[in-house]
Design a protein around this motif. Structure first.
Motif, PDB file in Angstrom:
ATOM      1  N   GLU A  97      -0.084   3.640  -6.100  1.00 22.84           N
ATOM      2  CA  GLU A  97      -1.133   2.846  -5.436  1.00 22.84           C
ATOM      3  C   GLU A  97      -1.614   1.695  -6.320  1.00 22.84           C
ATOM      4  O   GLU A  97      -2.804   1.576  -6.617  1.00 22.84           O
ATOM      5  N   LEU A  98      -0.678   0.876  -6.724  1.00 21.30           N
ATOM      6  CA  LEU A  98      -1.015  -0.305  -7.506  1.00 21.30           C
ATOM      7  C   LEU A  98      -0.765  -1.556  -6.670  1.00 21.30           C
ATOM      8  O   LEU A  98       0.209  -1.621  -5.925  1.00 21.30           O
ATOM      9  N   PRO A  99      -1.638  -2.573  -6.807  1.00 20.79           N
ATOM     10  CA  PRO A  99      -1.399  -3.831  -6.107  1.00 20.79           C
ATOM     11  C   PRO A  99      -0.287  -4.639  -6.775  1.00 20.79           C
ATOM     12  O   PRO A  99      -0.138  -4.586  -7.994  1.00 20.79           O
ATOM     13  N   ASP A 159      -4.893  -6.280  -3.511  1.00 23.82           N
ATOM     14  CA  ASP A 159      -6.037  -5.671  -4.204  1.00 23.82           C
ATOM     15  C   ASP A 159      -6.856  -4.799  -3.254  1.00 23.82           C
ATOM     16  O   ASP A 159      -7.354  -3.738  -3.640  1.00 23.82           O
ATOM     17  N   THR A 162      -4.595  -1.761  -2.424  1.00 23.04           N
ATOM     18  CA  THR A 162      -3.807  -1.282  -3.567  1.00 23.04           C
ATOM     19  C   THR A 162      -2.366  -0.961  -3.153  1.00 23.04           C
ATOM     20  O   THR A 162      -1.895   0.162  -3.262  1.00 23.04           O
ATOM     21  N   LYS A 194     -11.615  -2.381  -9.450  1.00 23.29           N
ATOM     22  CA  LYS A 194     -10.420  -1.700  -9.958  1.00 23.29           C
ATOM     23  C   LYS A 194     -10.844  -0.627 -10.962  1.00 23.29           C
ATOM     24  O   LYS A 194     -10.544  -0.708 -12.153  1.00 23.29           O
TER      25      LYS A 194
END
Lengths: 363, 187, 244
Positions: A97-99, A159, A162, A194
């Motif tokens: 779950e990272l942008p 963002d 995510t 974040k």
């Protein structure tokens, strides 16, 4: 208001990414997007930001993964064969779950294919692309101006949810120059903090970014969480454009460069008295399924136009749910649909069972 | 393409090093400044290698669909290979500007094509700037088509020429005007 | 009562999933002690590989990320370039670093990334069940070299430290062995130095290769595994400082 400047899509997109607050760019050379890393290698250090030419696309997307995990806005760009290599990292980005923002300036395939423009990565882009149960948001610009406008949108969406946002362009959009307005815009979205970022556990509990969930049932729980997020995207982020649909006998569905050509074909057809219209999906995932479904209640005939052998047409068929007929016209391997060919199909199709339902010539 | 309104599709082609890309960018920049819709599309990648270069420019009153030109209204051919490749694709009633310094004789083209044979390299040498042959040819093109003047193009030179070449602005401006003059007077 | 030895606070108070006699537990402690002693716990980011030590973050109490197989040096590059004030280390096994991640470690070194790399060489794939690694010894039997590794069939064991040491972008390479008390102390010193260099801003990558026992897939008791490191492995993988 900034003035119009003449810029190629690749460079315009790169500058727009900088304006959108891109902290780090990582990339590997591949045609037809080489102008992007070249531009970034000069401009990012000027802005005190990070540019690294990676040893491969596998490494480039991993560098994005690392930078993003620390809370930075990171991006990479490539073209079809390179995007295939990046699928590993995109899957891990989804799991963790990272942008991330990934740009695919598509070229012909399969294999090494050629360097000509293409839309043949639609399936890969809209079905996740790598292994596992996930989605990426896919934005399909149709002009150099949209290459610019979609960069802040891509970073914001990444963002907010995510997740990876893929900008799906092609060799024409990357290479062509068009007048474009570049200006820094303030984001209207309220982006979540974040608070998961790896910044060093100084006076707080350790943060862990991971995609491995071994405990019984834990991965299913995680995938349901992802699904909930994707449902929000489906509900809130669908973008499309309607063009000259009034009384349409045939509705063309096309995106990207194919949509520019389809728009001209619709204009030409209208001049001939053929009632043609256009629905242009701007987000390919989430696809404007509901819009096309509603259109299928009203219009009897659809024509999908793509620069591939028939990929988005499957989503159009799913969207119309058998309520209307769906035709396909595609060129592949660097072929670009001609306005005249599309008009020819529209000419033939009009009066052959299409038309606004309950009106005109529908049998 | 579009049946109504103004739409001009141009291919400019020649050897690498003849300033093909620059001529195309100048035309596109000038058209943009004049408030027209415009696209510019270069040949790219492996296609560029082997010494040929071409670019495609479309100037229109309407949004432009496809920046790739298959049937140009006008062709500026700076060498023989370009003429052979693109000459037969010129639309009926179209315009050919050919660099007679490097191309012997006139081609046989179908469809009532207006041909302007201009010794672009020779005229550029006369101006003391052999590398300005591209601007001579562009001047002739602008004169023949008339929708943009060489003056407007000369103003835009500074936008498209890299700063380190700005000392050539006056001579390139002269080359644009010399090409226009040649096209108007036939000498 | 006088305390002569205590668990460092950077090492979490839990039992590990490692097999009896495995070297990872020792190496984890040494990494944790180094971080503790240098006072960098609050600004260190650790990268776990794919392999037995994938759960590194369950044991070492710093911000951690788990990454794709072999990509740790690329992920570390992305982190360190955007966060030069942080201390970034990767902890990788031989399959992760020397096989699938060979390109990433080579190029991180080649670019001179300011990173600390702890490379655990136990000459076998542990997590997947004892397959041959690039560092598997000649004649060593694994599930994918059932007749023993042969130089003709599978090539010689890969000497990563020697390869890395020739790169101008690599500032420090040392090979150590977890083969007894002295080896553990030397390993501790080397690991701490590899972190120190990054703290000091040394202009390149620091790598410590740790020869480490895997009694389970070497199919021998722990004491014999340590003896094997001393008598067999360190013949082909000589311990000592190779650079810096």
């Amino acid at each position: 208001m900034s003035e119009r400047v003449l810029m190629c899509g690749n460079k315009a997109l790169a500058e727009a990414a900088i304006l959108a607050g891109c902290d780090a760019y990582f990339g590997y050379p591949i045609t037809p997007q080489n102008e992007i890393p070249a531009y970034m290698s000069r401009r990012m250090p000027e802005e005190g930001r990070v540019f690294v030419q990676s040893e491969s696309e596998l490494a480039a997307i991993s560098m994005v993964f690392g930078a993003s995990a620390t809370g930075k806005r990171a991006m990479t760009t490539s073209s079809s064969p390179g995007i295939s290599l990046m699928q590993e990292g995109i899957s891990y980005l989804a799991g963790a779950e990272l942008p991330a923002v990934v740009v695919n300036v598509m070229r012909g395939g399969p294999g090494l294919g050629n360097i000509a423009p293409s839309q043949s990565d639609y399936f890969q882009a809209t079905r996740g692309g790598g292994h596992g149960d996930y989605r990426t948001i896919v934005l399909a610009p149709s002009t150099v101006q949209e290459m610019v406008d979609f960069m802040p949108l891509a970073f914001d969406l990444a963002d907010q949810y995510t997740m990876t946002v893929l900008v799906l362009a092609d060799g024409i959009l990357g290479q062509m120059m068009e007048p474009v307005v570049l200006e820094k815009k303030q984001s209207k979205r309220k982006l979540p903090p974040k608070d998961w970022a790896l910044t060093g556990a100084n006076g707080r509990k350790q943060h862990i970014v991971r995609s491995l969930w071994l405990a019984d049932g834990r991965l299913e729980e995680q995938n349901r969480k992802l699904q909930t997020k994707y449902e929000q995207v489906l509900k809130n982020e669908v973008l499309f454009e309607d063009y000259r649909l009034e009384g349409a006998e045939v509705v063309v569905v096309a995106y990207g460069v194919a949509a520019r050509i389809a728009r001209s074909a619709v204009d030409s057809a209208r001049e001939e008295g053929i009632a043609a219209g256009l629905i242009r999906p701007i987000t390919l995932w989430p696809f404007p399924t509901e819009r096309i479904g509603k259109a299928a209640d009203k219009y009897g005939l659809f024509l999908a136009v793509e620069m591939n052998m028939g990929q988005m047409v499957e989503d159009v068929r799913l969207a119309v749910e058998g309520k209307a007929s769906v035709l396909f016209h595609g060129r592949s391997g660097g072929g670009v649909p001609a306005v005249e060919d599309i008009v020819g199909i529209l000419r033939q199709a009009s009066g052959s069972g299409g038309g606004e339902k309950g009106v005109g010539k529908r049998k | 393409m579009t049946t109504n309104g103004f739409c001009e599709e141009i291919i400019i082609a020649g050897f690498g090093g003849q300033g093909i890309i620059l001529a195309g960018k100048l035309l596109a920049q000038t058209a943009m400044k004049a408030g027209r819709e415009v696209t510019y599309m270069p040949s790219y990648g492996a296609e560029v290698r082997g010494g040929t270069a071409n670019c495609m420019v479309i100037v229109s009153d309407k949004p432009i669909a496809n920046p790739v030109v298959t049937r140009p209204c006008s062709l500026i051919a700076m060498n023989k290979a370009s003429l052979t490749k693109f000459g037969p694709r010129i639309k009926a009633g179209g315009l050919l500007i050919m660099n007679s310094s490097l191309i012997d004789g006139e081609p046989e083209l179908e469809g009532d094509i207006e041909i302007v044979a201009i010794p672009a390299d020779d005229l550029a040498v006369e101006l003391g700037s052999p590398r300005s042959a591209n601007m001579v040819a562009m001047g002739a093109y602008l004169q023949k088509r008339g929708y943009l003047g060489p003056d407007a193009a000369a103003v835009c030179l500074a936008d498209v020429l890299a700063k380190r070449h700005h000392e050539t602005l006056p001579v390139n401006s002269k080359a644009l005007h010399r090409g226009a003059e040649f096209a108007a007077q036939g000498s | 009562m006088k305390t002569v030895f205590a668990r460092t606070a950077v090492l979490k108070d839990c039992s590990t999933h490692y097999c009896p006699g495995c070297g990872h537990g020792i190496a984890h402690r040494l990494v944790a002690e180094a971080i503790d002693e240098l006072g960098i716990q609050g600004r260190t980011i650790g990268i776990a590989p794919v392999g037995c030590s994938v759960l590194l973050y369950d044991y070492i109490d710093v911000d951690c990320i788990e990454v794709a197989h072999g990509r740790a040096p690329a992920v570390a590059t992305g982190m360190k370039r955007t966060n030069p004030d942080k201390i970034v280390f990767s902890y990788q096994g031989d399959g992760d670093l020397a096989s699938i991640g060979a390109a990433e470690i080579l190029h991180a070194g080649h670019r001179g990334e300011q990173l600390t790399v702890i490379f655990i060489n136990n000459a076998v794939y542990g997590m997947t069940g004892g397959q041959m690694a690039p560092t598997t010894m000649l004649n060593q039997v694994t599930t994918t070299s059932p007749k023993g590794r042969s130089a003709v069939e599978q090539g010689y064991p890969l000497q990563v430290s020697e390869v890395m040491a020739v790169l101008p972008g690599v500032v420090y390479v040392e090979r150590t062995a977890l083969d007894g008390g002295a080896g553990v102390r030397k390993t501790k010193k080397a690991i701490k130095h590899a972190f120190e260099l990054q703290v000091e801003g040394a202009p390149g990558l620091a790598l410590v290769e740790v020869l480490s026992p895997c009694p389970t897939y070497w199919r021998m008791p722990p004491a014999k595994a340590m003896k094997r490191i001393r008598e067999e492995m360190s013949k082909f993988f000589p311990v000592g400082r190779l650079k810096g």
